[in-house]
Motif scaffolding. Structure first.
Motif, PDB file in Angstrom:
ATOM      1  N   THR A 271     -25.767   9.824 -10.802  1.00 16.37           N
ATOM      2  CA  THR A 271     -24.614   9.234 -10.189  1.00 16.37           C
ATOM      3  C   THR A 271     -23.944  10.090  -9.147  1.00 16.37           C
ATOM      4  O   THR A 271     -23.120   9.155  -8.281  1.00 16.37           O
TER       5      THR A 271
ATOM      6  N   GLU B 298     -23.211   7.988  -5.415  1.00 20.23           N
ATOM      7  CA  GLU B 298     -21.875   8.074  -4.944  1.00 20.23           C
ATOM      8  C   GLU B 298     -21.469   8.271  -3.495  1.00 20.23           C
ATOM      9  O   GLU B 298     -20.636   7.302  -3.388  1.00 20.23           O
TER      10      GLU B 298
ATOM     11  N   TYR C 132     -26.548   4.551 -16.576  1.00 20.61           N
ATOM     12  CA  TYR C 132     -25.068   5.026 -16.707  1.00 20.61           C
ATOM     13  C   TYR C 132     -24.333   4.320 -17.303  1.00 20.61           C
ATOM     14  O   TYR C 132     -22.872   3.920 -18.130  1.00 20.61           O
TER      15      TYR C 132
ATOM     16  N   ALA D  66     -18.609   5.168 -11.139  1.00 22.62           N
ATOM     17  CA  ALA D  66     -19.937   6.110 -11.973  1.00 22.62           C
ATOM     18  C   ALA D  66     -19.670   7.579 -11.897  1.00 22.62           C
ATOM     19  O   ALA D  66     -19.993   8.307 -12.753  1.00 22.62           O
TER      20      ALA D  66
ATOM     21  N   GLY E 188     -20.967   9.211 -15.476  1.00 18.46           N
ATOM     22  CA  GLY E 188     -20.956   9.790 -15.222  1.00 18.46           C
ATOM     23  C   GLY E 188     -20.861  11.378 -16.123  1.00 18.46           C
ATOM     24  O   GLY E 188     -21.199  12.434 -16.659  1.00 18.46           O
TER      25      GLY E 188
END
Length: 402
Positions: free
Chosen positions: A98, A102, A200, A291, A295
């Motif tokens: 992530t 990002e 995720y 994200a 995470g």
């Protein structure tokens, strides 16, 4: 449940849609539509069904057991070696992954704002990161959820209006739902599935449903949220693909998603460019927010930490992920090697998580009467076979086979 009640149920599922409709999805759908026209629409339909199957299981796990997916994975293994290996894989694939993605999320959203305002993306990027950080720092789940639901709505309207303005060939759109694999399209098929069925998100969903609902009595409302939100996400991806297919001759190469917005203007007018740019900004900002949150949920759960949005360790994880994206976006640097690692690690993790989900969703000691039905197991098995294929492709891509 009436229409108003169904709309009020929208929440965690919309966060899942916000997470998978990021700049990566916008780019992949745009490139696919420009190169292959409407031929790969069926891939989006499959991806939506596959995502619903896995996300429903993840949401049901969280709602019934009150465990996040990280905790469930960590607590499943008695063997210390297997436990530590599973924790290491989750932290590396989700945490580092992530963080790598990002940068792309922030740069993509900033590119949309740059197209509209003319102000450099290198300025918009850090500003977006600071706003996303301020939203997460509040520690108020309901506020975060409402903000993301609103942005998903803006994103949906922007891309749908764009598709209407451009005017796709509806007959060709319908024909695109019939599966076909044009020569050279395998990579983009993998990309479309891989940007929709996201590892995720399974961690994000299992934890976020616990923030919204109190237990299995809310399962029906949770399922409504899951199906409606993911279908909406699929329509957004479809709108992007058909817009590109309608504007560009088959075989057109698009260099990047920012260029896509600029290329729309001479063909479909200024409004099409503006709506696409607004949608791109919303896609970037929502993914830049979800994200780090995903995470943090995954890492905290796997390490046995408290999954409290206001806890110091939880904040430290999402701040590290978000901070990485902000720093790299400010200097205009894309961490290609980190992204490559993240793609491969997630390609390995997703089949493992899918198999684990099916295993744990058949555990009656945990779920009692809420275990998987035969149909759910069959569908889950088929989806797992596909994600195993994606995982194998990720490994082979590392050694240059694909």
């Amino acid at each position: 449940m009436g229409i108003v009640d169904r709309l009020r149920a929208i929440g965690p599922g919309a966060m899942v849609a916000a997470a998978f409709i990021g700049p990566g999805t916008v780019t992949t759908a745009s490139v696919t539509g420009a190169r292959f026209g409407y031929a790969l629409i069926w891939t989006i339909a499959f991806s939506v069904v596959a995502t619903i199957v896995l996300q429903e299981m993840s949401a049901r796990l969280g709602l019934v057991t009150r465990e996040g997916l990280g905790e469930a994975l960590r607590n499943r293994f008695d063997n210390p070696t297997l436990r530590y290996a599973s924790v290491a894989l989750v932290v590396s694939a989700i945490g580092i992954g992530t963080a790598a993605y990002e940068t792309g999320n922030i740069l993509g959203g900033a590119a949309g704002l740059e197209t509209i305002t003319g102000v450099s993306a290198s300025l918009w990027g850090p500003l977006m990161g600071l706003i996303a950080g301020a939203l997460l720092w509040t520690g108020q789940y309901k506020l975060i959820e409402r903000a993301l639901v609103g942005l998903v709505a803006i994103m949906g309207v922007s891309f749908l209006v764009d598709a209407i303005l451009i005017g796709p060939d509806l007959g060709a759109v319908a024909a695109g739902f019939v599966p076909s694999v044009p020569e050279g399209s395998a990579f983009l098929i993998t990309g479309l599935v891989g940007t929709t069925v996201v590892g995720y998100n399974l961690f994000l969903h299992a934890s976020s449903v616990q923030e919204r609902w109190s237990g299995p009595d809310d399962l029906r409302e949770c399922r409504t949220d899951t199906v409606a939100s993911i279908v909406l996400g699929g329509f957004i991806t479809l709108s992007i693909l058909v817009s590109a297919a309608a504007v560009f001759p088959v075989g057109t190469e698009i260099s990047d998603v920012g260029t896509m917005a600029e290329q729309l203007e001479p063909v479909a007018g200024t409004y099409a460019k503006v709506f696409f740019s607004i949608g791109l900004f919303a896609a970037g900002f929502t993914s830049a927010t979800t994200a780090p949150l995903a995470g943090a949920y995954a890492t905290a759960g796997a390490l046995g930490w408290e999954r409290d949005l206001s806890s110091t360790k939880f904040r430290a994880v999402w701040m590290t992920i978000l901070g990485t994206g902000v720093v790299f976006s400010a200097v205009g640097f894309s961490p290609v090697q980190a992204i490559l690692f993240a793609q491969v690690a997630n390609g390995i993790l997703l089949p493992i998580i899918a198999l684990f989900l099916i295993l744990v969703m058949n555990d009656s000691t945990k779920l009692d009467s809420y275990v998987n039905s035969t149909v759910q197991n069959v569908l889950g098995g088929l989806v797992t076979l596909v994600v195993v294929w994606l995982g194998v492709r990720s490994l082979l891509s590392l050694v240059g086979v694909f």
